[in-house]
Design a protein around this motif. Structure first.
Motif, mmCIF file in Angstrom:
data_model
loop_
_atom_site.group_PDB
_atom_site.id
_atom_site.type_symbol
_atom_site.label_atom_id
_atom_site.label_comp_id
_atom_site.label_asym_id
_atom_site.label_seq_id
_atom_site.Cartn_x
_atom_site.Cartn_y
_atom_site.Cartn_z
ATOM 1 N N VAL A 161 16.901 4.547 -5.036
ATOM 2 C CA VAL A 161 15.890 5.329 -4.314
ATOM 3 C C VAL A 161 14.729 4.449 -3.867
ATOM 4 C CG1 VAL A 161 14.288 7.282 -4.461
ATOM 5 C CG2 VAL A 161 16.507 7.390 -5.625
ATOM 6 N N VAL A 162 14.247 3.548 -4.747
ATOM 7 C CA VAL A 162 13.030 2.780 -4.476
ATOM 8 C C VAL A 162 13.319 1.376 -3.970
ATOM 9 C CG1 VAL A 162 11.800 4.093 -6.249
ATOM 10 C CG2 VAL A 162 12.884 1.922 -6.857
ATOM 11 N N GLU A 163 14.593 0.988 -3.877
ATOM 12 C CA GLU A 163 14.935 -0.392 -3.525
ATOM 13 C C GLU A 163 14.341 -0.826 -2.196
ATOM 14 O OE1 GLU A 163 18.905 -3.057 -2.379
ATOM 15 O OE2 GLU A 163 19.134 -1.053 -3.267
ATOM 16 N N VAL A 164 14.451 0.002 -1.152
ATOM 17 C CA VAL A 164 13.972 -0.378 0.187
ATOM 18 C C VAL A 164 12.482 -0.672 0.161
ATOM 19 C CG1 VAL A 164 13.678 0.409 2.566
ATOM 20 C CG2 VAL A 164 15.799 0.916 1.339
ATOM 21 N N ALA B 10 10.613 -4.383 0.560
ATOM 22 C CA ALA B 10 9.635 -4.566 1.637
ATOM 23 C C ALA B 10 8.363 -5.227 1.103
ATOM 24 C CB ALA B 10 9.305 -3.221 2.279
ATOM 25 N N VAL B 11 7.991 -4.890 -0.132
ATOM 26 C CA VAL B 11 6.830 -5.526 -0.756
ATOM 27 C C VAL B 11 7.105 -7.004 -0.986
ATOM 28 C CG1 VAL B 11 5.402 -5.588 -2.827
ATOM 29 C CG2 VAL B 11 6.047 -3.397 -1.835
ATOM 30 N N PHE B 12 8.292 -7.348 -1.455
ATOM 31 C CA PHE B 12 8.653 -8.748 -1.677
ATOM 32 C C PHE B 12 8.637 -9.538 -0.367
ATOM 33 C CE2 PHE B 12 9.818 -7.405 -5.838
ATOM 34 C CZ PHE B 12 9.897 -8.550 -6.622
ATOM 35 N N GLU B 13 9.179 -8.966 0.687
ATOM 36 C CA GLU B 13 9.203 -9.660 1.977
ATOM 37 C C GLU B 13 7.794 -9.864 2.515
ATOM 38 O OE1 GLU B 13 11.664 -7.269 4.430
ATOM 39 O OE2 GLU B 13 13.487 -7.588 3.220
ATOM 40 N N PHE C 23 0.836 -1.204 0.000
ATOM 41 C CA PHE C 23 0.000 0.000 0.000
ATOM 42 C C PHE C 23 0.870 1.252 0.000
ATOM 43 C CE2 PHE C 23 -1.977 3.431 2.456
ATOM 44 C CZ PHE C 23 -3.133 3.649 1.714
ATOM 45 N N VAL C 24 1.918 1.263 0.808
ATOM 46 C CA VAL C 24 2.822 2.411 0.879
ATOM 47 C C VAL C 24 3.496 2.645 -0.470
ATOM 48 C CG1 VAL C 24 4.950 3.293 1.919
ATOM 49 C CG2 VAL C 24 3.209 2.195 3.356
ATOM 50 N N LEU C 25 3.966 1.567 -1.128
ATOM 51 C CA LEU C 25 4.627 1.711 -2.423
ATOM 52 C C LEU C 25 3.643 2.240 -3.471
ATOM 53 C CD1 LEU C 25 7.058 1.331 -4.257
ATOM 54 C CD2 LEU C 25 6.343 -1.049 -4.612
ATOM 55 N N ALA C 26 2.416 1.712 -3.477
ATOM 56 C CA ALA C 26 1.421 2.170 -4.444
ATOM 57 C C ALA C 26 1.106 3.653 -4.253
ATOM 58 C CB ALA C 26 0.149 1.336 -4.327
ATOM 59 N N PHE D 18 -0.792 -8.710 -1.692
ATOM 60 C CA PHE D 18 -0.261 -7.364 -1.923
ATOM 61 C C PHE D 18 -1.406 -6.470 -2.376
ATOM 62 C CE2 PHE D 18 0.704 -9.965 -5.662
ATOM 63 C CZ PHE D 18 0.012 -9.297 -6.649
ATOM 64 N N GLU D 19 -1.153 -5.171 -2.435
ATOM 65 C CA GLU D 19 -2.187 -4.192 -2.771
ATOM 66 C C GLU D 19 -2.811 -4.516 -4.125
ATOM 67 O OE1 GLU D 19 -4.529 -0.814 -1.939
ATOM 68 O OE2 GLU D 19 -3.214 -2.048 -0.697
#
Length: 518
Positions: free
Chosen positions: A456-459, A463-466, A283-286, A474-475
């Motif tokens: 920049v977006v790796e973290v 986190a989505v993969f984990e 959700f945070v990534l989206a 996932f969202e």
């Protein structure tokens, strides 16, 4: 008799006035022997009635009017014709036989002038050279945008006639005329042929067509041509629509050219670290990607500006340089500046024409489902959605059983390898192996963005993969897809003649790539 052609444009502006609504300025019927202006608005030999309709002169002979009404009321084919018949139809002794009639028109809304030419081509090959010469003379007389339509009585390619397999010199001459006059042969939607002979031996061909100049297409934008059902004539009517290709809502699309701007990654990092959302990692990534879209749109307008306004300014500067050259001449620097402006404008026009051509080819105007043809835009959309919903919906609960069957089993190490957590190295490797400029999905981001801005977006991505490895969810927005229909053949009309492909979101695409490599 030639097939009828209707020209239509979506209504815009006050009073729902069409951009194709025009007022006639001049009409010209070229003689075989010499050029002759038949009439103009300023002369007495033509009347312009209310609504912009052209009618024959008041002094026209009654015999010609009767024959003209007969031609309009029913399809009439004469075994032969001569100059006397032509003069009686026009009601004037100053006209003679010609293949075409051309009218200079001016747009009511924008004042755009263009020439509309209706024609009937000869059947004999040795007469066609005169037709191409006559039409070329029309282009020379009025050096402006043009629209040619009618029964050319000739095809361009063997596939346009039933049973034809080889090219003929007449076909090459037709294509040469089109290329020499810089005309566009509008693609035909809805059918492959426009003329049919129902009696034996059966025959069909595409001898009716519409040719337009490039500047005519540039002015009216999205232009398409389709076949309408024939009722009485052995020719199908053709409908040309301007502005009739629905574009729908314009979705965000990441432009890979942004990656070449100096300091772009640092700017992305600044924006990314300023976002704060609470929820699951997906959700945070989206939400971060959604917020980044808005920042990119604003930055693009500030960095590159209003491209349409910039183009107008550059064209105004170009006109000023041309005027200055006529009066005073230009310096070497000014000449170089004018050359760059013209080359840039030519490139822009080329890509716009290419995009319009692709849009015409990709647009689905009608669809046939279970033998029923749907042409309304909303009906086409709903029928396509319903067809694939029914296709991919299970109606029964039956499942195959594997009881009593023996399968090879994987070892313990292989099982643990399949169930282990995703590593940073395998995700990074899968990302870098992907094509960066492939068509994006609903999120609008290309894989080149993730490759360039991975630091920049790796973290957030990891986190989505984990989270997915632990909870298998996932969202939902990350799993959205665009369904595109690719025609399996030319002039596809049945819904089964299209092959569906999915354009998935970037994060879902990366996840699928990693899972496929395990």
């Amino acid at each position: 008799m030639t097939a009828s052609v209707a020209v239509y444009a979506d209504g815009i502006g006050e009073h729902n006035c069409s951009p194709l609504e025009c007022a006639p300025l001049s009409c010209w019927v070229p003689r075989v022997a010499e050029d002759l202006v038949l009439s103009t608005v300023d002369e007495e030999c033509i009347e312009v009635a209310n609504g912009g309709c052209i009618r024959p002169p008041v002094k026209a002979g009654q015999r010609g009017l009767r024959e003209l009404r007969g031609l309009f009321s029913s399809e009439t084919k004469l075994a032969s014709s001569n100059s006397a018949l032509v003069r009686s139809l026009w009601g004037s002794p100053f006209v003679d036989w010609a293949f075409s009639v051309s009218v200079l028109l001016r747009g009511v809304l924008d004042g755009f002038e263009w020439v509309c030419t209706g024609l009937y081509g000869p059947n004999a090959d040795h007469h066609r050279a005169a037709l191409w010469e006559e039409l070329s003379r029309v282009r020379v007389r009025w050096n402006t945008a043009c629209f040619l339509f009618g029964d050319f009585n000739i095809i361009r390619y063997p596939c346009e006639r039933l049973g034809s397999e080889t090219f003929s010199p007449a076909m090459f001459a037709f294509s040469d005329f089109i290329e020499n006059n810089y005309l566009v042969d509008l693609p035909l939607d809805g059918a492959s042929f426009t003329w049919f002979r129902d009696a034996e031996p059966q025959a069909m061909s595409r001898i009716d067509r519409t040719l337009v100049s490039v500047d005519w297409v540039d002015h009216f934008g999205d232009v398409s041509q389709r076949v309408l059902p024939r009722v009485i004539s052995d020719h199908c009517p053709l409908l040309v629509e301007a502005g009739g290709v629905g574009r729908g809502r314009c979705a965000f699309k990441f432009e890979n050219m942004w990656l070449k701007v100096e300091g772009f990654v640092e700017r992305i990092k600044q924006w990314w670290e300023g976002y704060s959302f609470v929820g699951s990692p997906s959700f945070v990534l989206a939400q971060k990607l959604k917020a980044l879209k808005e920042d990119l749109k604003k930055w693009n307008k500030e960095e590159f500006g209003d491209l349409a306004f910039k183009k107008k300014c550059l064209l105004s500067e170009l006109m000023g340089l041309d005027a200055k050259e006529e009066l005073l001449g230009l310096s070497n620097a000014a000449q170089s500046r004018r050359t760059r402006l013209k080359e840039g404008d030519n490139n822009t026009r080329f890509f716009h024409r290419l995009a319009n051509s692709h849009r015409r080819a990709n647009h689905i105007r009608s669809i046939e489902v279970d033998g029923v043809l749907y042409e309304d835009e909303s009906a086409v959309k709903s029928q396509v959605i319903q067809f694939y919903q029914n296709l991919y919906t299970e109606t029964g609960m039956w499942r195959p059983t594997v009881d009593g069957l023996e399968f090879a089993c994987i070892g313990e190490d292989e099982r643990l390898s399949l169930e282990r957590e995703f590593s940073r190295e395998e995700v990074t490797q899968a990302l870098m192996e992907m094509e960066g400029d492939k068509a994006p999905g609903p999120d609008g981001f290309t894989m080149a963005f993730f490759q360039k801005c991975w630091s920049v977006v790796e973290v957030d991505v990891m986190a989505v993969f984990e989270h997915f490895h632990r909870y298998s969810v996932f969202e939902r927005s990350l799993n959205a897809s665009f369904l595109s229909l690719i025609p399996k053949k030319n002039n596809a009309i049945d819904v089964k003649d299209f092959r569906p492909i999915s354009l998935v979101g970037s994060v879902y695409k990366l996840l699928s790539k990693v899972l496929a490599k395990i």
